[in-house]
Design a protein around this motif. Sequence first.
Motif, PDB file in Angstrom:
ATOM      1  N   ARG A   1       5.900   7.411 -11.643  1.00 32.74           N
ATOM      2  CA  ARG A   1       4.532   6.904 -11.543  1.00 32.74           C
ATOM      3  C   ARG A   1       3.800   6.984 -12.880  1.00 32.74           C
TER       4      ARG A   1
ATOM      5  N   MET B   1       4.978   3.999 -14.810  1.00 36.23           N
ATOM      6  CA  MET B   1       4.357   2.769 -14.316  1.00 36.23           C
ATOM      7  C   MET B   1       2.887   2.689 -14.711  1.00 36.23           C
ATOM      8  N   ALA B   2       2.216   3.824 -14.712  1.00 34.83           N
ATOM      9  CA  ALA B   2       0.805   3.845 -15.100  1.00 34.83           C
ATOM     10  C   ALA B   2       0.627   3.383 -16.545  1.00 34.83           C
TER      11      ALA B   2
ATOM     12  N   SER C   1       1.253  -0.365 -16.610  1.00 38.37           N
ATOM     13  CA  SER C   1       0.121  -1.054 -16.002  1.00 38.37           C
ATOM     14  C   SER C   1      -1.065  -1.112 -16.951  1.00 38.37           C
TER      15      SER C   1
ATOM     16  N   TRP D   1       0.227  -6.876 -12.141  1.00 37.04           N
ATOM     17  CA  TRP D   1      -0.448  -5.595 -12.320  1.00 37.04           C
ATOM     18  C   TRP D   1      -1.950  -5.733 -12.107  1.00 37.04           C
TER      19      TRP D   1
ATOM     20  N   LYS E   1      -3.712  -3.405  -9.304  1.00 34.53           N
ATOM     21  CA  LYS E   1      -4.807  -2.493  -9.664  1.00 34.53           C
ATOM     22  C   LYS E   1      -6.047  -2.782  -8.821  1.00 34.53           C
TER      23      LYS E   1
ATOM     24  N   HIS F   1      -2.578   4.767  -6.380  1.00 30.84           N
ATOM     25  CA  HIS F   1      -2.115   3.965  -7.522  1.00 30.84           C
ATOM     26  C   HIS F   1      -0.639   4.237  -7.805  1.00 30.84           C
ATOM     27  N   HIS F   2       0.080   3.135  -8.068  1.00 28.71           N
ATOM     28  CA  HIS F   2       1.501   3.188  -8.414  1.00 28.71           C
ATOM     29  C   HIS F   2       2.371   3.698  -7.259  1.00 28.71           C
TER      30      HIS F   2
ATOM     31  N   LYS G   1       5.202  -2.116  -5.578  1.00 25.18           N
ATOM     32  CA  LYS G   1       4.527  -1.244  -6.547  1.00 25.18           C
ATOM     33  C   LYS G   1       4.993  -1.462  -7.973  1.00 25.18           C
TER      34      LYS G   1
ATOM     35  N   GLU H   1       8.450  -1.454  -9.255  1.00 27.79           N
ATOM     36  CA  GLU H   1       9.727  -0.939  -9.752  1.00 27.79           C
ATOM     37  C   GLU H   1      10.912  -1.833  -9.397  1.00 27.79           C
TER      38      GLU H   1
END
Length: 371
Positions: A82, A85-86, A89, A108, A112, A131-132, A250, A252
Amino acid sequence: MHAPELLHYYPKFHSMDSYMIRLSSPFTYNHKCYLFANQKLSRHFTSFNFRLQSRKNSNSDAKEFDESAFEAERLRLDAKARESMAQISKTMTETTAEAEADPKAWKWVIRKRIWDLMEAQNIAQNPRPVHHRIPNFVGASSAAKKLSELEAFVMANCVKVNPDSPQKQVRFLTLSDGKKLLTPQPRLRTGFFSILESSMLTPSTINEACTSVGVAKYGRPIGLDEKIKVDVIVIGSVAVDPTTGARLGKGEGFAELEYGMLRYMGAIDDSTLVVTSVHDCQIVDDIPVEKLLVHDVPVDIICTPTQVIFTNRTIPKPQGIYWDKLSPEKLGQIRILRELKSRIEQETGQKLPCGPSEKLPPNAQRRRRRS
């Protein structure tokens, strides 16, 4: 494999995310050799959880399962993923140049917006923040109940359900109804899929079996040669468009990989229904179909706490794994994908293509330059 043979291979374990090794039977057990192997491996690794587990997953095996270690490792990997990914993003949504260069940047922006909305309106449920993640939401159980009343679900013998929190009740209803539950290992890092059946469980353990720990504890791992027919696929979503069936996860790509591998196994085809359960606020109308990629999985039915929507799906379903879209980094993460690639190359005598390298998060790039 005998324990001394295991020692020959133990250097390969150094790069594994988890040090829990499962040796499926048949396995020739020798007490002295096991102790010798365990001592050697323990000296090589500071923390190594070595456990023998038969494919039958008997009650005695379940008692030996180290739940706390499994869950700690799962949470560590989840947090790591995560965080990555953050970073991606943030880059995609805040840096114009990066967004214009990446064909997935628009996804994204929508993700978001949904995550922010769910948190701001307190629609989100634990684990938070959402989130994520495939976001858990208020009313997830009501959406699961509507899903369980679908004719396709009622008639199904085997249902594949994603391992995320908002679909836990779907997994529970699958097992409670006496169906086979097929669920993937989290992020496919420690294995492939596991099958659970109510006959494996007691009424008091069904709820536990619906968690990631419970799947590892009670499930029967399967491989690519498993002969199985999946009747319904339940998939988690961040956003979904009922007009076209377009869906965003999400970020991935594991749902797409799982779908592609099931196609390779012959477990599903175009007629296999894909259903998602989401909150009403996750229904959107701005997913541009023309920007979707060939491996993106669309949905046939949407279940929310208040309604059931049969989508007007216009998007074709993926036909398998699209190797030319799969990055070396993703392939390196997932052992079962490497096995499948090797098998196909051996069967066809041709080398499969490889996709472009994935963009590393900014922090990872900086660390790499300094090293």
